[in-house]
Design a protein around this motif. Structure first.
Motif, PDB file in Angstrom:
ATOM      1  N   GLY A  57     -21.607  73.187 171.811  1.00 39.16           N
ATOM      2  CA  GLY A  57     -22.458  72.637 171.047  1.00 39.16           C
ATOM      3  C   GLY A  57     -23.646  71.700 171.405  1.00 39.16           C
ATOM      4  N   ASP A  58     -23.895  70.693 170.829  1.00 34.85           N
ATOM      5  CA  ASP A  58     -25.090  69.855 171.366  1.00 34.85           C
ATOM      6  C   ASP A  58     -24.872  68.931 172.547  1.00 34.85           C
ATOM      7  OD1 ASP A  58     -27.482  68.335 171.250  1.00 34.85           O
ATOM      8  OD2 ASP A  58     -27.084  67.181 169.626  1.00 34.85           O
ATOM      9  N   GLN A  59     -25.063  69.284 173.792  1.00 34.60           N
ATOM     10  CA  GLN A  59     -24.688  68.803 174.869  1.00 34.60           C
ATOM     11  C   GLN A  59     -24.960  67.344 174.888  1.00 34.60           C
ATOM     12  OE1 GLN A  59     -22.844  70.179 177.354  1.00 34.60           O
ATOM     13  NE2 GLN A  59     -22.572  71.819 176.186  1.00 34.60           N
ATOM     14  N   SER A  60     -26.470  66.622 174.624  1.00 35.76           N
ATOM     15  CA  SER A  60     -26.686  65.611 174.946  1.00 35.76           C
ATOM     16  C   SER A  60     -25.996  64.394 173.765  1.00 35.76           C
ATOM     17  CB  SER A  60     -28.225  65.414 174.513  1.00 35.76           C
ATOM     18  OG  SER A  60     -28.576  65.687 173.237  1.00 35.76           O
ATOM     19  N   LYS A  61     -25.841  65.088 172.722  1.00 32.29           N
ATOM     20  CA  LYS A  61     -25.096  64.064 171.694  1.00 32.29           C
ATOM     21  C   LYS A  61     -23.745  64.003 172.192  1.00 32.29           C
ATOM     22  CE  LYS A  61     -23.763  63.760 166.845  1.00 32.29           C
ATOM     23  NZ  LYS A  61     -23.429  64.337 165.696  1.00 32.29           N
ATOM     24  N   ARG A  62     -23.004  64.933 172.475  1.00 34.27           N
ATOM     25  CA  ARG A  62     -21.561  64.944 173.004  1.00 34.27           C
ATOM     26  C   ARG A  62     -21.417  64.064 174.210  1.00 34.27           C
ATOM     27  NH1 ARG A  62     -18.819  70.664 171.146  1.00 34.27           N
ATOM     28  NH2 ARG A  62     -19.634  70.532 168.778  1.00 34.27           N
ATOM     29  N   LYS A  63     -22.545  64.144 174.998  1.00 33.69           N
ATOM     30  CA  LYS A  63     -22.170  63.715 176.355  1.00 33.69           C
ATOM     31  C   LYS A  63     -22.660  62.214 175.944  1.00 33.69           C
ATOM     32  CE  LYS A  63     -23.372  67.078 179.882  1.00 33.69           C
ATOM     33  NZ  LYS A  63     -24.396  67.471 180.715  1.00 33.69           N
ATOM     34  N   ASN A  64     -23.301  61.826 175.289  1.00 30.01           N
ATOM     35  CA  ASN A  64     -23.668  60.427 174.705  1.00 30.01           C
ATOM     36  C   ASN A  64     -22.371  59.827 174.139  1.00 30.01           C
ATOM     37  OD1 ASN A  64     -26.129  60.481 175.893  1.00 30.01           O
ATOM     38  ND2 ASN A  64     -27.118  60.805 173.740  1.00 30.01           N
ATOM     39  N   ASN A  65     -21.777  60.707 173.101  1.00 37.41           N
ATOM     40  CA  ASN A  65     -20.342  60.022 172.477  1.00 37.41           C
ATOM     41  C   ASN A  65     -19.553  59.951 173.685  1.00 37.41           C
ATOM     42  OD1 ASN A  65     -21.694  60.271 170.039  1.00 37.41           O
ATOM     43  ND2 ASN A  65     -20.868  62.082 169.448  1.00 37.41           N
ATOM     44  N   PHE A  66     -19.243  60.707 174.599  1.00 39.95           N
ATOM     45  CA  PHE A  66     -18.142  60.948 175.563  1.00 39.95           C
ATOM     46  C   PHE A  66     -18.451  59.490 176.565  1.00 39.95           C
ATOM     47  CE2 PHE A  66     -15.638  61.868 179.385  1.00 39.95           C
ATOM     48  CZ  PHE A  66     -14.410  62.141 178.715  1.00 39.95           C
ATOM     49  N   TRP A  67     -19.572  59.103 177.045  1.00 41.74           N
ATOM     50  CA  TRP A  67     -19.991  58.133 177.730  1.00 41.74           C
ATOM     51  C   TRP A  67     -19.875  56.695 176.811  1.00 41.74           C
ATOM     52  CZ3 TRP A  67     -19.799  57.823 182.688  1.00 41.74           C
ATOM     53  CH2 TRP A  67     -20.281  58.562 183.353  1.00 41.74           C
ATOM     54  N   LEU A  68     -20.127  56.755 175.588  1.00 39.26           N
ATOM     55  CA  LEU A  68     -19.806  55.606 174.741  1.00 39.26           C
ATOM     56  C   LEU A  68     -18.428  55.392 174.685  1.00 39.26           C
ATOM     57  CD1 LEU A  68     -21.229  53.654 172.908  1.00 39.26           C
ATOM     58  CD2 LEU A  68     -20.474  55.098 171.134  1.00 39.26           C
ATOM     59  N   LEU A  69     -17.386  56.400 174.641  1.00 37.33           N
ATOM     60  CA  LEU A  69     -16.199  55.891 174.799  1.00 37.33           C
ATOM     61  C   LEU A  69     -15.624  55.410 176.209  1.00 37.33           C
ATOM     62  CD1 LEU A  69     -13.121  56.294 174.136  1.00 37.33           C
ATOM     63  CD2 LEU A  69     -13.261  58.656 174.978  1.00 37.33           C
ATOM     64  N   LEU A  70     -16.135  56.038 177.237  1.00 34.52           N
ATOM     65  CA  LEU A  70     -15.641  55.255 178.562  1.00 34.52           C
ATOM     66  C   LEU A  70     -16.543  53.924 178.586  1.00 34.52           C
ATOM     67  CD1 LEU A  70     -16.374  58.637 180.659  1.00 34.52           C
ATOM     68  CD2 LEU A  70     -14.312  57.613 179.808  1.00 34.52           C
ATOM     69  N   LYS A  98     -13.518  72.800 164.768  1.00 30.36           N
ATOM     70  CA  LYS A  98     -14.774  73.569 164.065  1.00 30.36           C
ATOM     71  C   LYS A  98     -15.528  74.506 164.772  1.00 30.36           C
ATOM     72  CE  LYS A  98     -17.071  70.183 162.179  1.00 30.36           C
ATOM     73  NZ  LYS A  98     -18.018  69.218 161.703  1.00 30.36           N
ATOM     74  N   ASP A  99     -15.690  74.143 166.269  1.00 34.65           N
ATOM     75  CA  ASP A  99     -16.663  74.995 167.086  1.00 34.65           C
ATOM     76  C   ASP A  99     -15.812  76.302 167.054  1.00 34.65           C
ATOM     77  OD1 ASP A  99     -18.546  73.083 167.210  1.00 34.65           O
ATOM     78  OD2 ASP A  99     -17.780  72.522 169.425  1.00 34.65           O
ATOM     79  N   LYS A 100     -14.501  76.091 167.277  1.00 34.83           N
ATOM     80  CA  LYS A 100     -13.585  77.482 167.691  1.00 34.83           C
ATOM     81  C   LYS A 100     -13.704  78.417 166.333  1.00 34.83           C
ATOM     82  CE  LYS A 100     -11.839  76.311 171.664  1.00 34.83           C
ATOM     83  NZ  LYS A 100     -12.334  77.242 172.990  1.00 34.83           N
ATOM     84  N   ARG A 101     -13.797  77.611 165.406  1.00 37.85           N
ATOM     85  CA  ARG A 101     -13.818  78.477 163.782  1.00 37.85           C
ATOM     86  C   ARG A 101     -15.089  79.179 163.902  1.00 37.85           C
ATOM     87  NH1 ARG A 101     -12.090  74.383 159.577  1.00 37.85           N
ATOM     88  NH2 ARG A 101     -10.358  73.561 160.965  1.00 37.85           N
ATOM     89  N   LYS A 102     -16.375  78.547 164.232  1.00 36.64           N
ATOM     90  CA  LYS A 102     -17.605  79.216 164.122  1.00 36.64           C
ATOM     91  C   LYS A 102     -17.683  80.274 164.893  1.00 36.64           C
ATOM     92  CE  LYS A 102     -20.144  75.072 162.531  1.00 36.64           C
ATOM     93  NZ  LYS A 102     -21.290  74.369 162.954  1.00 36.64           N
ATOM     94  N   SER A 103     -17.065  80.053 166.273  1.00 34.01           N
ATOM     95  CA  SER A 103     -17.175  81.210 167.182  1.00 34.01           C
ATOM     96  C   SER A 103     -16.624  82.542 166.820  1.00 34.01           C
ATOM     97  CB  SER A 103     -16.904  80.704 168.589  1.00 34.01           C
ATOM     98  OG  SER A 103     -15.362  80.361 168.536  1.00 34.01           O
ATOM     99  N   ILE A 104     -15.299  82.308 166.075  1.00 35.31           N
ATOM    100  CA  ILE A 104     -14.784  83.312 165.682  1.00 35.31           C
ATOM    101  C   ILE A 104     -15.309  84.307 164.483  1.00 35.31           C
ATOM    102  CG2 ILE A 104     -12.306  84.196 164.518  1.00 35.31           C
ATOM    103  CD1 ILE A 104     -11.211  81.771 165.916  1.00 35.31           C
TER     104      ILE A 104
END
Length: 93
Positions: A31-44, A86-92
């Motif tokens: 998926g969207d790398q920048s948004k997901r990385k920002n969310n993960f860093w926000l968690l940390l 959701k990503d797995k369903r889209k890839s199938i």
């Protein structure tokens, strides 16, 4: 420590930590790398700041801080799991 505490700690280390590592890797690889990385860093950063603020400012008992930290991690894990599914369903399809 009572037996239930040892059992819970053992279950958490053996089952949840590998699941969280896999979930984080799957979440960050698709998926969207920048948004997901920002969310993960926000968690940390949130978990780190919460623990630091509790240590120096709030002085809550450690059990309350642990409960809040675990709740944050579990809620973010549920969010990441739903996104990965959701990503797995889209890839199938």
């Amino acid at each position: 420590m009572p037996f239930i505490g040892v059992a819970f700690l053992t279950f958490s280390i053996v089952c949840y930590v590998p699941f969280f590592i896999w979930l984080s890797a799957s979440y960050l690889n698709n998926g969207d790398q920048s948004k997901r990385k920002n969310n993960f860093w926000l968690l940390l950063v949130t978990v780190g700041l919460l623990n630091s603020l509790n240590l120096f400012l709030f002085k809550f008992p450690d059990t309350y801080s642990l409960v809040v930290t675990i709740t944050i991690i579990l809620l973010v894990s549920l969010y990441m799991f739903s996104v990965v599914r959701k990503d797995k369903r889209k890839s199938i399809v």
